[in-house]
Design a protein around this motif. Structure first.
Motif, PDB file in Angstrom:
ATOM      1  N   PRO A  66      89.521  89.438 -18.930  1.00  0.00           N
ATOM      2  CA  PRO A  66      89.162  88.413 -19.928  1.00  0.00           C
ATOM      3  C   PRO A  66      89.474  86.984 -19.454  1.00  0.00           C
ATOM      4  CG  PRO A  66      90.605  90.099 -20.882  1.00  0.00           C
ATOM      5  CD  PRO A  66      90.478  90.388 -19.443  1.00  0.00           C
ATOM      6  N   VAL A  67      90.442  86.855 -18.528  1.00  0.00           N
ATOM      7  CA  VAL A  67      90.837  85.521 -18.060  1.00  0.00           C
ATOM      8  C   VAL A  67      90.966  85.535 -16.538  1.00  0.00           C
ATOM      9  CG1 VAL A  67      92.669  83.785 -18.128  1.00  0.00           C
ATOM     10  CG2 VAL A  67      92.092  85.039 -20.194  1.00  0.00           C
ATOM     11  N   ASN A  68      90.424  84.509 -15.874  1.00  0.00           N
ATOM     12  CA  ASN A  68      90.636  84.299 -14.437  1.00  0.00           C
ATOM     13  C   ASN A  68      91.776  83.312 -14.278  1.00  0.00           C
ATOM     14  OD1 ASN A  68      88.625  85.904 -13.493  1.00  0.00           O
ATOM     15  ND2 ASN A  68      87.263  84.253 -12.886  1.00  0.00           N
ATOM     16  N   GLU A  69      92.770  83.677 -13.479  1.00  0.00           N
ATOM     17  CA  GLU A  69      93.889  82.773 -13.228  1.00  0.00           C
ATOM     18  C   GLU A  69      94.026  82.525 -11.741  1.00  0.00           C
ATOM     19  OE1 GLU A  69      97.542  82.642 -15.810  1.00  0.00           O
ATOM     20  OE2 GLU A  69      97.004  84.772 -15.902  1.00  0.00           O
ATOM     21  N   ASN A  70      94.205  81.279 -11.402  1.00  0.00           N
ATOM     22  CA  ASN A  70      94.488  80.887 -10.029  1.00  0.00           C
ATOM     23  C   ASN A  70      95.814  80.157 -10.100  1.00  0.00           C
ATOM     24  OD1 ASN A  70      94.763  79.222  -7.710  1.00  0.00           O
ATOM     25  ND2 ASN A  70      92.602  79.527  -7.266  1.00  0.00           N
ATOM     26  N   LYS A  71      96.887  80.836  -9.712  1.00  0.00           N
ATOM     27  CA  LYS A  71      98.231  80.289  -9.888  1.00  0.00           C
ATOM     28  C   LYS A  71      98.678  79.385  -8.746  1.00  0.00           C
ATOM     29  CE  LYS A  71      99.610  84.191 -12.684  1.00  0.00           C
ATOM     30  NZ  LYS A  71     100.472  85.330 -12.841  1.00  0.00           N
ATOM     31  N   ASP A  72      98.073  79.560  -7.536  1.00  0.00           N
ATOM     32  CA  ASP A  72      98.548  78.777  -6.400  1.00  0.00           C
ATOM     33  C   ASP A  72      97.591  77.680  -5.947  1.00  0.00           C
ATOM     34  OD1 ASP A  72      96.551  80.248  -5.207  1.00  0.00           O
ATOM     35  OD2 ASP A  72      97.898  81.415  -3.941  1.00  0.00           O
ATOM     36  N   GLY A  73      96.364  77.648  -6.459  1.00  0.00           N
ATOM     37  CA  GLY A  73      95.427  76.578  -6.125  1.00  0.00           C
ATOM     38  C   GLY A  73      94.527  76.852  -4.926  1.00  0.00           C
ATOM     39  N   TRP A  74      94.762  77.935  -4.172  1.00  0.00           N
ATOM     40  CA  TRP A  74      93.898  78.219  -3.029  1.00  0.00           C
ATOM     41  C   TRP A  74      92.530  78.656  -3.502  1.00  0.00           C
ATOM     42  CZ3 TRP A  74      94.931  76.203   1.323  1.00  0.00           C
ATOM     43  CH2 TRP A  74      96.239  76.084   1.776  1.00  0.00           C
ATOM     44  N   ARG A  75      91.496  78.236  -2.798  1.00  0.00           N
ATOM     45  CA  ARG A  75      90.122  78.595  -3.134  1.00  0.00           C
ATOM     46  C   ARG A  75      89.551  79.509  -2.051  1.00  0.00           C
ATOM     47  NH1 ARG A  75      91.995  76.221  -7.033  1.00  0.00           N
ATOM     48  NH2 ARG A  75      90.921  74.598  -8.183  1.00  0.00           N
ATOM     49  N   TYR A  76      88.723  80.449  -2.470  1.00  0.00           N
ATOM     50  CA  TYR A  76      88.064  81.338  -1.526  1.00  0.00           C
ATOM     51  C   TYR A  76      87.014  80.513  -0.781  1.00  0.00           C
ATOM     52  CZ  TYR A  76      87.111  85.998   0.175  1.00  0.00           C
ATOM     53  OH  TYR A  76      87.012  87.103   0.973  1.00  0.00           O
ATOM     54  N   PRO A  77      86.853  80.712   0.527  1.00  0.00           N
ATOM     55  CA  PRO A  77      85.957  79.838   1.305  1.00  0.00           C
ATOM     56  C   PRO A  77      84.488  80.048   0.972  1.00  0.00           C
ATOM     57  CG  PRO A  77      86.745  81.633   2.667  1.00  0.00           C
ATOM     58  CD  PRO A  77      87.492  81.718   1.364  1.00  0.00           C
ATOM     59  N   LYS A  78      83.735  78.998   1.159  1.00  0.00           N
ATOM     60  CA  LYS A  78      82.277  79.056   1.039  1.00  0.00           C
ATOM     61  C   LYS A  78      81.700  79.069   2.447  1.00  0.00           C
ATOM     62  CE  LYS A  78      82.271  76.776  -3.381  1.00  0.00           C
ATOM     63  NZ  LYS A  78      81.835  75.661  -4.178  1.00  0.00           N
ATOM     64  N   ALA A  79      80.409  79.295   2.563  1.00  0.00           N
ATOM     65  CA  ALA A  79      79.767  79.399   3.871  1.00  0.00           C
ATOM     66  C   ALA A  79      79.574  78.051   4.555  1.00  0.00           C
ATOM     67  CB  ALA A  79      78.418  80.105   3.729  1.00  0.00           C
ATOM     68  N   THR A  80      79.816  76.965   3.854  1.00  0.00           N
ATOM     69  CA  THR A  80      79.649  75.636   4.431  1.00  0.00           C
ATOM     70  C   THR A  80      81.011  75.063   4.795  1.00  0.00           C
ATOM     71  OG1 THR A  80      77.755  75.326   2.982  1.00  0.00           O
ATOM     72  CG2 THR A  80      78.633  73.370   4.035  1.00  0.00           C
ATOM     73  N   LEU A  81      81.175  74.707   6.081  1.00  0.00           N
ATOM     74  CA  LEU A  81      82.417  74.122   6.574  1.00  0.00           C
ATOM     75  C   LEU A  81      82.138  72.698   7.032  1.00  0.00           C
ATOM     76  CD1 LEU A  81      83.651  77.099   8.781  1.00  0.00           C
ATOM     77  CD2 LEU A  81      84.282  76.589   6.422  1.00  0.00           C
ATOM     78  N   TYR A  82      83.014  71.786   6.679  1.00  0.00           N
ATOM     79  CA  TYR A  82      82.842  70.384   7.051  1.00  0.00           C
ATOM     80  C   TYR A  82      83.884  70.004   8.094  1.00  0.00           C
ATOM     81  CZ  TYR A  82      79.879  70.190   2.963  1.00  0.00           C
ATOM     82  OH  TYR A  82      78.876  70.426   2.062  1.00  0.00           O
TER      83      TYR A  82
END
Length: 176
Positions: free
Chosen positions: A95-111
């Motif tokens: 029912p709820v998505n929690e991200n407790k540490d702030g890290w994001r899963y990578p996307k296919a685009t890298l800068y």
């Protein structure tokens, strides 16, 4: 196996490199600048980063540290899921998505910057005009290796791959 390629090389590799390796996925490196090839083409400011695996190797046996690709953390969050049952997923969403540490899963685009826009530290490693950014190679090596692994840079004209590999604890680098 990780390779940098333009679209022409990508097509050739997909046609002929698959005898021993299986294509896994790709990233698109967006450069902060590009070099003109001709007046009749757009400036190319992207490059493919191809990720392959040895044929027959199960995905679960491959090294993958996805959070090493994120250059920085975001803010932690908590978000309500309005749709818990999605037919394309095997299980139900919580029912709820929690991200407790702030890290994001990578996307296919890298800068990452291209040679003219790199930091002085990155440019001082070599004078090779086709040098890959040290910051990008550091992230890729941390994502796809474990301590004790060996990194083979088969196009080591600039030594940049070995320089990035030395920074990973207990990583050995071999340049050809």
């Amino acid at each position: 196996v990780i390779m940098f390629a333009d679209l022409n090389l990508l097509i050739d590799l997909l046609a002929g490199f698959t005898n021993h390796f299986q294509f896994r996925f790709y990233f698109i490196w967006v450069k902060s600048g590009g070099m003109p090839i001709s007046k009749m083409r757009p400036i190319n400011d992207t490059e493919f980063i191809l990720v392959w695996r040895r044929k027959g190797t199960p995905e679960k046996e491959l090294t993958w540290h996805p959070y090493e690709l994120s250059p920085e953390k975001g803010l932690p969050y908590s978000k309500r899921n309005y749709t818990n049952n999605i037919p394309t997923r095997k299980g139900k969403k919580s029912p709820v998505n929690e991200n407790k540490d702030g890290w994001r899963y990578p996307k296919a685009t890298l800068y990452a910057p291209s040679r003219p826009n790199m930091t002085q530290e990155e440019r001082s490693v070599t004078s090779n005009p086709c040098q890959k950014p040290l910051s990008l190679l550091r992230r890729l090596i941390k994502t796809f290796t474990n301590p004790g692994d060996i990194v083979l840079d088969s196009f080591a004209g600039s030594e940049i791959g070995r320089a990035a590999g030395r920074e990973r604890v207990e990583i050995s680098g071999v340049g050809v």
